[in-house]
Design a protein around this motif. Structure first.
Motif, short mmCIF file in Angstrom:
data_model
loop_
_atom_site.label_atom_id
_atom_site.label_comp_id
_atom_site.label_asym_id
_atom_site.label_seq_id
_atom_site.Cartn_x
_atom_site.Cartn_y
_atom_site.Cartn_z
N GLY A 54 1.15 9.65 -6.17
CA GLY A 54 1.52 11.05 -5.90
C GLY A 54 1.57 11.41 -4.44
N GLY A 55 1.34 10.43 -3.55
CA GLY A 55 1.36 10.71 -2.11
C GLY A 55 2.74 10.54 -1.51
N THR A 56 2.87 11.03 -0.28
CA THR A 56 4.09 10.80 0.50
C THR A 56 3.66 10.09 1.78
N PRO A 57 3.67 8.75 1.74
CA PRO A 57 3.12 7.99 2.87
C PRO A 57 4.18 7.54 3.87
N THR A 58 3.78 7.49 5.15
CA THR A 58 4.65 6.89 6.16
C THR A 58 3.81 5.99 7.06
N ILE B 9 -7.34 0.69 -3.32
CA ILE B 9 -6.06 -0.04 -3.21
C ILE B 9 -6.31 -1.29 -2.35
N THR B 10 -5.96 -2.43 -2.87
CA THR B 10 -6.16 -3.68 -2.13
C THR B 10 -5.32 -3.64 -0.84
N GLY B 11 -5.97 -3.99 0.26
CA GLY B 11 -5.28 -3.96 1.56
C GLY B 11 -5.70 -2.77 2.41
N VAL B 12 -6.33 -1.77 1.76
CA VAL B 12 -6.84 -0.62 2.52
C VAL B 12 -8.18 -0.99 3.13
N VAL C 245 0.85 -1.20 0.00
CA VAL C 245 0.00 0.00 0.00
C VAL C 245 0.88 1.25 0.00
N LEU C 246 1.97 1.24 0.78
CA LEU C 246 2.90 2.38 0.78
C LEU C 246 3.41 2.65 -0.65
N ALA C 247 3.77 1.58 -1.36
CA ALA C 247 4.32 1.73 -2.71
C ALA C 247 3.25 2.29 -3.66
N THR C 248 2.03 1.80 -3.55
CA THR C 248 0.96 2.26 -4.45
C THR C 248 0.61 3.73 -4.17
N LEU D 257 -10.20 11.59 -4.19
CA LEU D 257 -9.00 11.01 -3.55
C LEU D 257 -9.39 9.82 -2.68
N LEU D 258 -10.49 9.99 -1.96
CA LEU D 258 -10.98 8.90 -1.09
C LEU D 258 -11.21 7.62 -1.91
N VAL D 259 -11.88 7.74 -3.04
CA VAL D 259 -12.18 6.55 -3.86
C VAL D 259 -10.88 5.91 -4.36
N ARG D 260 -9.94 6.76 -4.82
CA ARG D 260 -8.67 6.21 -5.33
C ARG D 260 -7.95 5.41 -4.25
N ILE D 261 -7.91 5.97 -3.04
CA ILE D 261 -7.17 5.28 -1.97
C ILE D 261 -7.92 4.01 -1.54
#
Ligand SMILES: O=C(CO)[C@H](O)[C@H](O)COP(=O)(O)O
Length: 273
Positions: free
Chosen positions: A178-182, A224-227, A170-173, A217-221
């Protein structure tokens, strides 16, 4: 004196204590929202999470034992469950009901269209279920959370609950999108924060052009499988209450109407002994 009146006296005394700026603002917002949205006819009530919500519970207790007789309160997590129990209110669970009269919850930031970022306390999954279930869902916060665009004041990103084994993928996707995830790490624990549901939390910062369209943005995230759930709340709120430093409360309603409540009474109008 009965146990219920002792508790009520304690909560009424708490209402008179002077608090510092931000705390006083949280209390004002919470009290105004309860006064407006929790009436005698409301019996099934959702209680959100965070540091503003204890004032919601205070005000509900101040409404008195008659008002609270026959009411059931559903928590959005461990913290609100404890609040409900300690206040002597009747506790219910989410799988016992399919609708609620009202849920009142905190927010990390609210935009001009009543979209919000939530999940600073990692509770966004249950918070969203209780928001979906409620005929009326309102947010309470201090003046710092009142924004035009999400991400303006809340800089730590959108909280995203993920199943633990999928977090790296999920971090990679999110990065590709375009996100910066941690991955959110524990403060007094080695390793990641684990939610009340046993999941991990990712905080992802997105550029302004994506934050301007939170529903997309909500729909896009979410796809993602695993969210499991995303801390973007769109098209859910009837109103947001922001306590201000000058003792007033700004109410932002659906449709963009804004109102100012000059002051909030010490005791709720429907209080009964
Ligand atoms: O979403 C939440 C928890 O997951 C909280 O409602 C949010 O973080 C606001 O908290 P506070 O009232 O402490 O500012």
């Amino acid at each position: 004196m009965t146990a219920a009146s002792v508790l009520r006296l304690a909560h009424t005394t708490a209402s008179k204590m002077s608090l510092s700026g931000v705390e006083a603002a949280k209390r004002l917002a919470a009290y105004a929202a309860v006064d407006r949205h929790i009436g005698l006819e409301h019996k099934l009530i959702g209680i959100g999470s965070g540091s503003t919500v204890p004032y919601v519970v205070d005000r509900i207790v101040q409404q008195g034992p008659k008002a609270n007789a026959g009411r059931v309160f559903l928590p959005t997590g461990f913290q609100s469950k404890e609040l409900i129990i300690k206040a002597g209110l009747a506790l219910g669970d989410v799988d016992q009901y399919t609708r609620l009269d009202v849920t009142i919850d905190g927010a990390d930031e609210v935009d001009s269209n009543l979209n919000s970022i939530k999940g600073g306390g990692a509770c966004q999954l249950r918070e969203k279920v209780l928001a979906d279930m409620a005929d009326t869902w309102v947010m309470v916060a201090d003046y710092r959370k009142n924004s035009e665009v999400l991400g303006t004041n809340w800089k730590q990103g959108v909280p995203i609950e993920v199943v633990p084994f999928a977090y790296a993928q999920v971090l990679a996707t999110l990065t590709k999108q375009g996100g910066t995830p941690t991955l959110r790490m524990g403060k007094a624990k080695a390793g990641p924060v684990v939610s009340d549901n046993g999941n991990f939390i990712i905080d992802a910062v997105f550029p302004k052009d994506q934050m301007l369209k939170p529903a997309e943005l909500l729909v896009r995230i979410k796809l993602i499988t695993g969210v499991v759930e995303v801390g973007l709340f769109t098209d859910l709120a009837k109103a947001a209450y922001f306590g201000n430093e000058d003792g007033s409360v700004t109410v932002r309603a659906l449709g963009g109407k804004t109102e100012k409540i000059a002051s909030v009474p010490d005791v709720p109008a429907i209080a009964s002994l």
